[in-house]
Design a protein around this motif. Structure first.
Motif, PDB file in Angstrom:
ATOM      1  N   ARG A 100       7.338  -2.036 -11.287  1.00  0.00           N
ATOM      2  CA  ARG A 100       8.381  -1.563 -10.618  1.00  0.00           C
ATOM      3  C   ARG A 100       8.453  -1.686  -9.165  1.00  0.00           C
ATOM      4  O   ARG A 100       9.632  -2.128  -8.575  1.00  0.00           O
ATOM      5  CB  ARG A 100       8.305   0.069 -10.717  1.00  0.00           C
ATOM      6  CG  ARG A 100       9.454   0.983  -9.943  1.00  0.00           C
ATOM      7  CD  ARG A 100       9.192   2.342 -10.221  1.00  0.00           C
ATOM      8  NE  ARG A 100      10.322   2.984  -9.459  1.00  0.00           N
ATOM      9  CZ  ARG A 100      10.098   4.330  -9.080  1.00  0.00           C
ATOM     10  NH1 ARG A 100       9.005   4.939  -9.495  1.00  0.00           N
ATOM     11  NH2 ARG A 100      11.221   4.991  -8.456  1.00  0.00           N
ATOM     12  N   TYR A 129       2.155   1.940  -3.441  1.00  0.00           N
ATOM     13  CA  TYR A 129       1.179   2.374  -4.455  1.00  0.00           C
ATOM     14  C   TYR A 129       1.070   3.947  -4.301  1.00  0.00           C
ATOM     15  O   TYR A 129       0.672   4.644  -5.149  1.00  0.00           O
ATOM     16  CB  TYR A 129       0.125   1.522  -4.361  1.00  0.00           C
ATOM     17  CG  TYR A 129       0.018   0.178  -4.541  1.00  0.00           C
ATOM     18  CD1 TYR A 129       1.010  -0.363  -5.707  1.00  0.00           C
ATOM     19  CD2 TYR A 129      -0.649  -0.820  -4.242  1.00  0.00           C
ATOM     20  CE1 TYR A 129       1.240  -1.388  -6.025  1.00  0.00           C
ATOM     21  CE2 TYR A 129      -0.479  -2.335  -4.396  1.00  0.00           C
ATOM     22  CZ  TYR A 129       0.450  -2.355  -5.423  1.00  0.00           C
ATOM     23  OH  TYR A 129       0.654  -3.770  -5.953  1.00  0.00           O
ATOM     24  N   ILE A 130       1.085   4.357  -2.871  1.00  0.00           N
ATOM     25  CA  ILE A 130       0.743   5.737  -2.333  1.00  0.00           C
ATOM     26  C   ILE A 130       1.783   6.481  -3.158  1.00  0.00           C
ATOM     27  O   ILE A 130       1.639   7.731  -3.373  1.00  0.00           O
ATOM     28  CB  ILE A 130       0.493   5.699  -1.045  1.00  0.00           C
ATOM     29  CG1 ILE A 130      -0.745   4.991  -0.392  1.00  0.00           C
ATOM     30  CG2 ILE A 130       0.656   7.257  -0.521  1.00  0.00           C
ATOM     31  CD1 ILE A 130      -0.790   5.005   1.125  1.00  0.00           C
ATOM     32  N   ASP A 131       3.214   5.910  -2.918  1.00  0.00           N
ATOM     33  CA  ASP A 131       4.453   6.617  -3.368  1.00  0.00           C
ATOM     34  C   ASP A 131       4.431   6.713  -5.140  1.00  0.00           C
ATOM     35  O   ASP A 131       5.424   7.411  -5.455  1.00  0.00           O
ATOM     36  CB  ASP A 131       5.515   6.057  -2.954  1.00  0.00           C
ATOM     37  CG  ASP A 131       5.697   6.232  -1.433  1.00  0.00           C
ATOM     38  OD1 ASP A 131       4.943   7.254  -1.035  1.00  0.00           O
ATOM     39  OD2 ASP A 131       6.480   5.701  -0.593  1.00  0.00           O
ATOM     40  N   GLY A 132       3.471   6.336  -5.853  1.00  0.00           N
ATOM     41  CA  GLY A 132       3.411   6.154  -7.227  1.00  0.00           C
ATOM     42  C   GLY A 132       4.159   5.106  -7.870  1.00  0.00           C
ATOM     43  O   GLY A 132       4.265   5.326  -9.142  1.00  0.00           O
ATOM     44  N   TYR A 133       4.231   3.996  -7.293  1.00  0.00           N
ATOM     45  CA  TYR A 133       5.170   2.903  -7.740  1.00  0.00           C
ATOM     46  C   TYR A 133       3.958   2.176  -8.739  1.00  0.00           C
ATOM     47  O   TYR A 133       3.026   1.909  -8.349  1.00  0.00           O
ATOM     48  CB  TYR A 133       5.727   2.076  -6.783  1.00  0.00           C
ATOM     49  CG  TYR A 133       7.017   2.369  -6.245  1.00  0.00           C
ATOM     50  CD1 TYR A 133       8.232   1.812  -6.780  1.00  0.00           C
ATOM     51  CD2 TYR A 133       7.017   3.479  -5.152  1.00  0.00           C
ATOM     52  CE1 TYR A 133       9.589   2.350  -6.291  1.00  0.00           C
ATOM     53  CE2 TYR A 133       8.523   3.709  -4.814  1.00  0.00           C
ATOM     54  CZ  TYR A 133       9.477   3.103  -5.049  1.00  0.00           C
ATOM     55  OH  TYR A 133      10.587   3.628  -4.803  1.00  0.00           O
ATOM     56  N   SER A 134       4.507   1.700  -9.843  1.00  0.00           N
ATOM     57  CA  SER A 134       3.700   0.991 -10.752  1.00  0.00           C
ATOM     58  C   SER A 134       3.956  -0.697 -10.258  1.00  0.00           C
ATOM     59  O   SER A 134       4.938  -0.717  -9.412  1.00  0.00           O
ATOM     60  CB  SER A 134       3.982   0.895 -11.863  1.00  0.00           C
ATOM     61  OG  SER A 134       5.505   0.500 -12.209  1.00  0.00           O
ATOM     62  N   GLU A 194       0.772  -1.238   0.146  1.00  0.00           N
ATOM     63  CA  GLU A 194      -0.020  -0.084   0.191  1.00  0.00           C
ATOM     64  C   GLU A 194       0.704   1.278  -0.005  1.00  0.00           C
ATOM     65  O   GLU A 194       0.398   2.320  -0.580  1.00  0.00           O
ATOM     66  CB  GLU A 194      -0.959   0.020   1.232  1.00  0.00           C
ATOM     67  CG  GLU A 194      -1.941  -1.117   1.239  1.00  0.00           C
ATOM     68  CD  GLU A 194      -2.603  -1.252   2.354  1.00  0.00           C
ATOM     69  OE1 GLU A 194      -2.250  -0.610   3.553  1.00  0.00           O
ATOM     70  OE2 GLU A 194      -3.500  -2.285   2.564  1.00  0.00           O
ATOM     71  N   THR A 195       1.985   1.311   0.791  1.00  0.00           N
ATOM     72  CA  THR A 195       2.856   2.320   0.880  1.00  0.00           C
ATOM     73  C   THR A 195       3.579   2.634  -0.539  1.00  0.00           C
ATOM     74  O   THR A 195       3.624   3.837  -1.030  1.00  0.00           O
ATOM     75  CB  THR A 195       3.984   2.180   1.833  1.00  0.00           C
ATOM     76  OG1 THR A 195       3.332   2.112   3.041  1.00  0.00           O
ATOM     77  CG2 THR A 195       4.919   3.450   1.871  1.00  0.00           C
TER      78      THR A 195
END
Length: 270
Positions: free
Chosen positions: A178, A170-175, A167-168
């Motif tokens: 990646r 995804y929040i940081d914008g990781y696909s 979840e962290t």
């Protein structure tokens, strides 16, 4: 009392090591003997030390090509098994879907099935599509057994990783690709090592499918070792040398993943 227990455990461990290592020692001992010495005498050390058996393996194409063929299809199988098992294990560890437990159990039942059950279907299928006597034929056949095992091992390691990490990220914008490659995969490298080890070992020692699905071009060393009978009888010395060399790749793999295997035991997945 503590000293007695320690002594008993030490004695038991020494006895176990002797029992486990004696066949390996005897095979190494035979590999440096001649067939005549093996059949005529019993000795703990070679009386006429010779390297001829190893020279035969390294100079005879029918022998050394078996090792090359085995390494090729084992590498193909291990790579494909991990590539397929990683996303599958992630799905089982992170998502709940209809029939997930049944699908997971079905995967394990494939691993429990004897290879002989699938021998005829594989033979007929590969003969039809022209895959007989190829490295890919054996590698694909072994997928049926290695993928379920790899999924089971990796799912256990992945379940031990907190979902908050996903979840962290995804929040940081990781696909997802990646995140999976740069963050998640390093966290389960122990599981990847354990899964790779067991995939390697199954493909390396499996005989029935490897022998039936190959004949000349892709014949592995395990099949070559079963065909050492000549007009003069069994070539025990060369067979022993081949056995020693067959142990070497497995020993090397164990050395590199030994810490990962220990962690797998600690997590209860090995």
């Amino acid at each position: 009392m503590t000293d007695r227990r320690f002594k008993k455990r030490t004695i038991f461990l020494i006895a176990y090591l002797i029992f486990a290592l004696l066949p390996i020692y005897w095979m190494v001992n035979m590999s440096f003997k001649t067939n005549q010495e093996i059949l005529s005498s019993f000795s703990l050390l070679p009386q006429a030390f010779t390297w001829d058996n190893y020279k035969t393996i390294f100079t005879d194409e029918s022998w050394y090509s078996g090792y090359i063929n085995s390494l090729i299809y084992v590498a193909i199988n291990t790579t494909i098994s991990l590539t397929v098992a990683l996303p599958a294990a992630y799905a089982f560890s992170r998502y709940s879907f209809l029939g997930d437990k049944h699908v997971f159990f079905w995967l394990l039942t494939n691993r429990m099935t004897p290879p002989a059950v699938f021998l005829l279907p594989f033979f007929q299928l590969y003969t039809t599509v022209g895959l007989m006597d190829t490295h890919l034929a054996v590698a694909l056949a072994h997928l049926l057994f290695n993928v379920p095992l790899a999924v089971w091992i990796l799912e256990g390691f992945m379940s031990g990783i907190p979902r908050e990490i996903d979840e962290t990220a995804y929040i940081d914008g990781y696909s997802f690709p990646r995140f999976f490659i740069t963050i998640f995969l390093p966290l389960i490298k122990a599981g990847v090592g354990v899964a790779a080890f067991f995939c390697f070992m199954f493909s390396w020692v499996e005989l029935l499918l490897a022998r039936t699905l190959t004949s000349v071009n892709a014949k592995p060393i395990v099949a070559t070792m079963t065909r050492t009978v000549s007009a003069s009888g069994m070539d025990w010395a060369t067979l022993a040398a081949a056995g020693v060399l067959t142990i070497v790749p497995g020993a090397i793999v164990i050395w590199f993943v030994r810490h990962y295997i220990a962690k797998g035991f600690a997590m209860g997945r090995v």
